[in-house]
Design a protein around this motif. Structure first.
Motif, PDB file in Angstrom:
ATOM      1  N   THR A 126      34.834 -29.158  -5.144  1.00 39.40           N
ATOM      2  CA  THR A 126      35.294 -29.041  -6.529  1.00 39.40           C
ATOM      3  C   THR A 126      36.194 -27.830  -6.706  1.00 39.40           C
ATOM      4  O   THR A 126      37.250 -27.926  -7.293  1.00 39.40           O
ATOM      5  N   GLY A 127      35.804 -26.681  -6.201  1.00 40.85           N
ATOM      6  CA  GLY A 127      36.637 -25.498  -6.358  1.00 40.85           C
ATOM      7  C   GLY A 127      36.178 -24.628  -7.503  1.00 40.85           C
ATOM      8  O   GLY A 127      35.074 -24.787  -8.012  1.00 40.85           O
ATOM      9  N   PHE A 128      37.048 -23.707  -7.906  1.00 43.30           N
ATOM     10  CA  PHE A 128      36.607 -22.613  -8.767  1.00 43.30           C
ATOM     11  C   PHE A 128      37.187 -22.622 -10.166  1.00 43.30           C
ATOM     12  O   PHE A 128      36.497 -22.330 -11.123  1.00 43.30           O
ATOM     13  N   GLY A 129      38.476 -22.881 -10.320  1.00 43.65           N
ATOM     14  CA  GLY A 129      39.072 -22.755 -11.643  1.00 43.65           C
ATOM     15  C   GLY A 129      39.153 -21.309 -12.071  1.00 43.65           C
ATOM     16  O   GLY A 129      39.562 -20.445 -11.294  1.00 43.65           O
ATOM     17  N   GLY A 130      38.710 -21.016 -13.301  1.00 46.78           N
ATOM     18  CA  GLY A 130      38.882 -19.663 -13.820  1.00 46.78           C
ATOM     19  C   GLY A 130      37.613 -18.850 -13.924  1.00 46.78           C
ATOM     20  O   GLY A 130      37.654 -17.636 -14.132  1.00 46.78           O
ATOM     21  N   ALA A 131      36.447 -19.491 -13.775  1.00 45.18           N
ATOM     22  CA  ALA A 131      35.175 -18.811 -14.043  1.00 45.18           C
ATOM     23  C   ALA A 131      34.940 -17.549 -13.190  1.00 45.18           C
ATOM     24  O   ALA A 131      34.439 -16.556 -13.712  1.00 45.18           O
ATOM     25  N   PRO A 132      35.294 -17.545 -11.895  1.00 47.69           N
ATOM     26  CA  PRO A 132      35.002 -16.329 -11.120  1.00 47.69           C
ATOM     27  C   PRO A 132      35.743 -15.102 -11.639  1.00 47.69           C
ATOM     28  O   PRO A 132      35.239 -13.983 -11.516  1.00 47.69           O
ATOM     29  N   ASN A 133      36.935 -15.297 -12.211  1.00 44.89           N
ATOM     30  CA  ASN A 133      37.654 -14.147 -12.754  1.00 44.89           C
ATOM     31  C   ASN A 133      37.092 -13.722 -14.102  1.00 44.89           C
ATOM     32  O   ASN A 133      36.863 -12.539 -14.349  1.00 44.89           O
ATOM     33  N   PHE A 134      36.869 -14.693 -14.977  1.00 47.79           N
ATOM     34  CA  PHE A 134      36.197 -14.370 -16.242  1.00 47.79           C
ATOM     35  C   PHE A 134      34.834 -13.739 -15.959  1.00 47.79           C
ATOM     36  O   PHE A 134      34.433 -12.776 -16.603  1.00 47.79           O
ATOM     37  N   GLY A 135      34.117 -14.319 -15.002  1.00 51.94           N
ATOM     38  CA  GLY A 135      32.725 -13.951 -14.773  1.00 51.94           C
ATOM     39  C   GLY A 135      32.575 -12.888 -13.714  1.00 51.94           C
ATOM     40  O   GLY A 135      31.693 -12.980 -12.852  1.00 51.94           O
ATOM     41  N   SER A 136      33.422 -11.876 -13.723  1.00 50.40           N
ATOM     42  CA  SER A 136      33.251 -10.790 -12.758  1.00 50.40           C
ATOM     43  C   SER A 136      33.382  -9.444 -13.458  1.00 50.40           C
ATOM     44  O   SER A 136      34.069  -9.309 -14.466  1.00 50.40           O
TER      45      SER A 136
END
Lengths: 552, 298
Positions: free
Chosen positions: A374-384
């Motif tokens: 599926t991959g990541f999208g934007g959550a890892p950047n928002f959620g860091s």
């Protein structure tokens, strides 16, 4: 000592000369910049060269679907071994080009509905995956080592000079255009219509190589619409805990909400529960999110004062346009979104809150499921954690005091996961080991695909309570705090009662009664809107939901 | 603006009963403690409900005695199986013995439970007969539609056999469900995912405009209660004249609207000035529109 040998150069402008050659071939098919839709395939064969890096604009909403289909029909003898560098693999043609041998390498962010097929093509050796990125990472690499030679983008309208109007779904277009146009790349736009005068210019015409009027409007998916009718009382309870135990406690004013029913429940109890607590003007004032319909009651009742959007949402166009004090609106009267700026704003906000599928005992979380990429999208950047942040705000400073109790004073971004202890099918959200490990082996990834790392996470909210990981000193304490809110899952039942009690005394575990949340109030009566129709009512009829969400 | 807070649509069968009956007057027959569960579902490995998805009993509305049933849409979509059907038929038959001021049926059902189809179909026949017996005896039957499952299949026939039908905009009334029509006739004929189309075809506003539903209320338990209270004891004649008048009405309707492709075309021919707005207006404005149309016709 001799200088190291260099390959002979043919000058310093080979890319620009190559651009001119491509434009000469493509221009033969065009009337000025305009190419007829039935010549789209020919155009692509003329301007794309083998081994090119190519971007087909497509994110989770807007898609250059007509050009994607055209690319899937080019001759693999003329166009082959392309390296696809784009955020989303969402449409069938995105993978058809790999099956046909037109493309070979892939760097991307998110695969969504095509995840299963992508996994099969990788297994068959048809797709060589470079890496799976977050949005910010991939677009950053557009400006270093992955600059596209050709980009196929989507816009609402164009004029004959190639000026483009994107409408409210500006989204990723500026990033793609900037990288391509200024590195001598070919930029082809599919537009819904060609007009004499545009309402506004989002992309200047001299950056655009060719324009194609697509026979049907580009595809847009309403992926941010959550029907309040599907929100459960458990989700209302968790939302109450978020409001009291996190938003009120830290005074969170700038934030990003993930998409899902959990955060929709928070949005819908702002005008009721949070209003009764006197929190209007004190929490949730500035948001970096898409214009989710469930935000309407919070906007109308004066909670949310300003919103910057990564993209738009079908049906919200008129409502957003009529609220220019809240949204970012062009002088033409329609919104301009921008994924990159929204991601940055969310990264430097006070808080991110989202949901996930699995959490381990370190607090690492993942939405990866077996057999699917599926991959990541934007959550890892928002959620860091935003370690480069320097300006203070009450929430950031208070979280910093909890996180750094000795030594150099620091601030801390709040990163919250909001999950029920059991998911659908009674599988546990809390696990000893993430499926991501197995996925890494299956797909030969360099690392397990983790969405939010445990050391970025500050709080976990479940229907049982809140684990405040900032107040845990050791990994053993962190594991017990997580077990302490994991309820009746195997992970929860393995908790150490004494340690959980100690952690609760310290405030590292909070149960609803510890933060003044009355569980008996947790019912759907607390939702300011309980149906899509209620959202239409709140909007004074400005919100026009897509037909699939209606029950009237 | 905070919308109404006691949604009938969202309420369970028991919450609907509690909101509609006078407080403390409900006496349940054959309740969950009796554990009269489906004899068929366990054989298929399916879970059962202690009340088989229907609550039946007696109580009062504005002090007047009624028999009342409420289907629980949360259990098998309110579908009618053997026990469920027997409870409903038995309740309506009881009306002949005790002569209540009305029998109120809170319907929320896709029709017969396919897992016990034969028993369910037989039950439908028994329910239908009981309805006609009660009506022939002059007892008013009130059908109420406003749940998530609408009123489909055999349940829709029962509803249309009652004296009066009360529904909210969210309610639907039709023999075949949208998915069934799409499966049989094709997506070009009927796109079941186009929910606005579904409501323009089977929704309560359309049914009210073409005269198959008598009263439209907003989705609010109190609004339903008031509408029911207003029709207790209102029985309509069920004789040959009434039947022939109904048949004549249907023949006329078929000839008038035969070539209408969409609910909006029907509404336009009925004299609605702005058919595109009908779906969006609230119950009060809609009822004013209906009054104006019916006034114009008279």
């Amino acid at each position: 000592m001799d200088a190291s040998p260099r390959p002979p150069r043919t000058g310093w402008n080979s890319l620009a000369r190559n651009y001119d050659a491509r434009m000469l071939r493509g221009g033969a098919l065009a009337d000025g910049k305009v190419v007829a839709p039935d010549r789209a395939t020919e155009l692509l064969e003329a301007v794309i060269e083998p081994h090119d890096r190519i971007c087909i604009e497509g994110n989770n909403q807007k898609h250059a679907d007509f050009l994607a289909k055209a690319l899937a029909t080019v001759s693999p003898d003329r166009v082959h071994d392309l390296h696809v560098v784009q955020s989303n693999i969402a449409l069938a043609p995105h993978l058809d080009i790999f099956e046909a041998g037109i493309a070979r390498r892939l760097d991307f962010c998110y695969a969504g509905p095509q995840g299963l097929r992508l996994a099969q093509l990788v297994a068959d050796g048809k797709v060589q995956v470079g890496a799976i990125h977050t949005y910010l990472e991939l677009y950053s690499r557009y400006f270093t080592d992955l600059t596209p030679r050709v980009s196929l983008i989507a816009a609402e309208a164009a004029d004959r000079d190639g000026n483009l109007y994107t409408g409210p779904n500006t989204e990723d277009t500026p990033a793609i255009v900037e990288a391509t146009a200024f590195k001598s790349g070919i930029l082809i736009a599919q537009v819904n219509r060609i007009v004499d005068k545009l309402p506004r210019v989002d992309v200047p015409g001299d950056w655009v190589s060719f324009v194609v009027e697509a026979p049907t409007p580009h595809y847009i998916e309403p992926i941010f619409t959550r029907d309040p009718a599907a929100i459960t009382e458990i989700q209302v309870l968790m939302a109450m805990m978020v409001v009291r135990g996190i938003y009120e406690k830290y005074g969170v004013t700038r934030l990003n909400h993930g998409i899902g029913f959990d955060t929709a429940a928070v949005e819908l109890i702002l005008p009721t529960y949070a209003e009764e607590l006197g929190l209007r003007g004190k929490i949730c004032r500035y948001m970096s999110v898409n214009p989710c319909p469930t935000l309407i009651p919070a906007i109308e009742s004066g909670f949310v004062e300003a919103i910057h959007c990564a993209g738009s949402e079908l049906g919200m166009e008129r409502y957003v346009a009529e609220r220019s004090d809240v949204f970012f609106i062009g002088r033409d009267g329609s919104m301009r979104s921008n994924r990159i700026f929204c991601q940055l704003a969310g990264h430097y906000a006070d808080l991110f809150i989202g949901s996930t599928l699995q959490i381990d005992l370190e607090g690492n979380s993942s939405t990866a499921t077996l057999a699917r990429i599926t991959g990541f999208g934007g959550a890892p950047n928002f959620g860091s954690e935003s370690r480069g942040r320097r300006h203070g705000s009450p929430a950031w400073l208070q979280a910093g005091r909890e996180a750094h109790r000795a030594g150099m004073p620091r601030g801390r971004k709040l990163v919250v996961q909001m999950v029920e202890t059991f998911r659908e099918g009674l599988s546990s959200t809390f696990v000893e080991k993430l499926d991501a490990w197995e996925l890494m082996d299956t797909f030969d990834m360099p690392l397990p695909p983790v969405m939010v790392y445990g050391d970025d996470l500050t709080h976990i909210v479940t229907e049982e309570g809140i684990a405040n990981l900032l107040l845990c000193d050791t990994l053993a304490e962190r594991a017990q705090a997580i077990r302490g809110v994991a309820g009746y899952t195997a992970v929860g039942r393995a908790r150490d009662r004494h340690m959980v009690e100690t952690l609760r005394e310290r405030g590292a575990i909070l149960y609803p009664e510890d933060i003044g949340v009355d569980k008996r109030l947790a019912n759907r009566d607390l939702l300011a809107a309980r149906s899509i129709k209620d959202l239409v009512r709140w909007s004074d009829g400005l919100y026009a939901p897509p037909a699939r969400f209606r029950n009237w | 603006m905070i919308p109404p807070r006691h949604s009938y649509l969202e309420a369970s069968a028991r919450a609907r009963l509690a909101g509609i009956l006078d407080a403390g007057t409900f006496r349940e027959f054959c309740g969950p403690r009796a554990r009269q569960t489906s004899p068929h579902l366990p054989a298929l490995g399916m879970p059962v409900a202690f009340d088989d998805g229907i609550v039946v009993g007696e109580g009062r509305i504005d002090g007047r005695p009624v028999l009342i049933a409420a289907q629980e849409g949360g259990f098998m979509g309110g579908a009618i199986g053997e026990v469920h059907g027997a409870k409903l038929a038995g309740l309506i038959e009881r009306a002949l013995d005790i002569r209540p001021d009305a029998v109120v049926l809170l319907l929320d059902s896709g029709g017969v439970r396919l897992h016990e189809a034969n028993a369910g179909l037989i039950a439908m026949g028994e329910i239908q007969r009981a309805v006609f017996d009660a009506r022939a005896a002059g007892i008013a039957l009130v059908a109420v539609i406003g749940g998530r499952n609408g009123c489909y299949g055999g349940t829709s026939i029962v509803a249309r056999s009652c004296d009066v039908i009360i529904a909210s905009e969210e309610g639907r009334l039709s023999i075949s469900g949208p998915e069934v029509i799409e499966a049989v006739e094709g997506i070009e004929e009927f796109d079941a995912r186009d929910r606005a189309l579904v409501w323009r075809t089977m929704g309560a506003k359309h049914r009210r405009l073409i005269g198959e539903i008598d009263i439209l209320v907003r989705d609010d338990i109190d609004a339903f209660r008031d509408a029911i209270a207003g029709h207790i004891g209102d029985s309509r004649p069920m004789d040959l004249d009434a039947l022939e008048a109904e048949h004549a009405r249907l023949v006329d309707r078929l000839s008038r609207f035969r070539d209408a492709a969409d609910g909006r075309d029907v509404w336009a021919r009925l004299g609605v000035n702005d058919p595109d707005r009908v779906s969006d207006i609230e119950a009060d404005e809609f009822n004013a529109l209906v009054d104006a149309l019916e006034g114009a016709r008279r």
